[in-house]
Scaffold this active site. Sequence first.
Site, short mmCIF file in Angstrom:
data_model
loop_
_atom_site.label_atom_id
_atom_site.label_comp_id
_atom_site.label_asym_id
_atom_site.label_seq_id
_atom_site.Cartn_x
_atom_site.Cartn_y
_atom_site.Cartn_z
N CYS A 135 -2.40 0.28 -5.98
CA CYS A 135 -3.38 -0.80 -6.09
C CYS A 135 -3.14 -1.49 -7.42
O CYS A 135 -3.31 -0.88 -8.48
CB CYS A 135 -4.81 -0.25 -6.02
SG CYS A 135 -6.11 -1.47 -6.38
N CYS A 167 -5.92 -9.31 -5.24
CA CYS A 167 -5.13 -8.08 -5.12
C CYS A 167 -3.92 -8.23 -6.02
O CYS A 167 -3.14 -9.17 -5.87
CB CYS A 167 -4.72 -7.87 -3.67
SG CYS A 167 -3.57 -6.49 -3.43
#
Length: 277
Positions: free
Chosen positions: A216, A82
């Site tokens: 994101c 991530c």
Amino acid sequence: MRNWEFAKGHGTMNDFVLLKDRTNSTELSPQDVRYLCDRRAGIGGDGVIRAVWAKYMPSWTGDPNMWFMDYRNSDGSVAEMCGNGLRVFGHFLLDENLADGPDIQVATRAGQRDVAEMNDELFRAGIGHVQVASQPTHVSLDGVEYEATTVDVGNPHAVVFLPADVDLESLDLSHPPRFDTRVYPAGTNIEFVRVDSDRSLSMRVFERGSGETMSCGTGVVATAAAQGARLGEQGRFGVDVPGGHLEVELDDSMAHLTGPAVIVAHGSVVLPDEAAR
């Protein structure tokens, strides 16, 4: 009842619960993750990041003397990496005196990554090699089919550049878009993008395992890389997401992501026994 120490952090409002588990001794079940990420019954977050010394992660075959970023989506599923989480993880390691700054090497399921503290809670993360597929795929939302670009950032992405007559803000991402499971057998993150100028983009994302999030990091990188492929150019791109602004640098298919990483709280949380069932 189990009592765990935690920290809470976010990168452009993509938020995470952070745990320390040096020797990989704490069982973290999908039910535990869902409990921690629950915004009403738990702490709340888009995911959970557990700091484990790499030598204690059986799946890790690289340098054992670094911290492994064990990342879980809010639904309890395991993810490779991530981008926002990597920056927040770097800030967490420094705050907890678990790493010497400013440059930190981190182990992830997508390979070794690096993160560096800049200033004023600004961190720069090395996201690694980015692959942009030459053949398009398709994504559909509310019965409308869009052409999408497949991008691999260590995790999968489908990047949709919206036609000029489609309003980015009006898209309904309360439910998952559809995608070609032959292209993405393990699912994918899906970015919807408005091109504001050649190097300035606006993006919303539906994250695999979490739903729509405010940001994101790997999706931002995927979006910039897809735009770079369209232009036939590299260099710096700015991407606005609902949670803020991020900068991407592309050089020979390698990507760096710069943006804020904020630790907002420390505390302890009690997990009921049924959360582990």
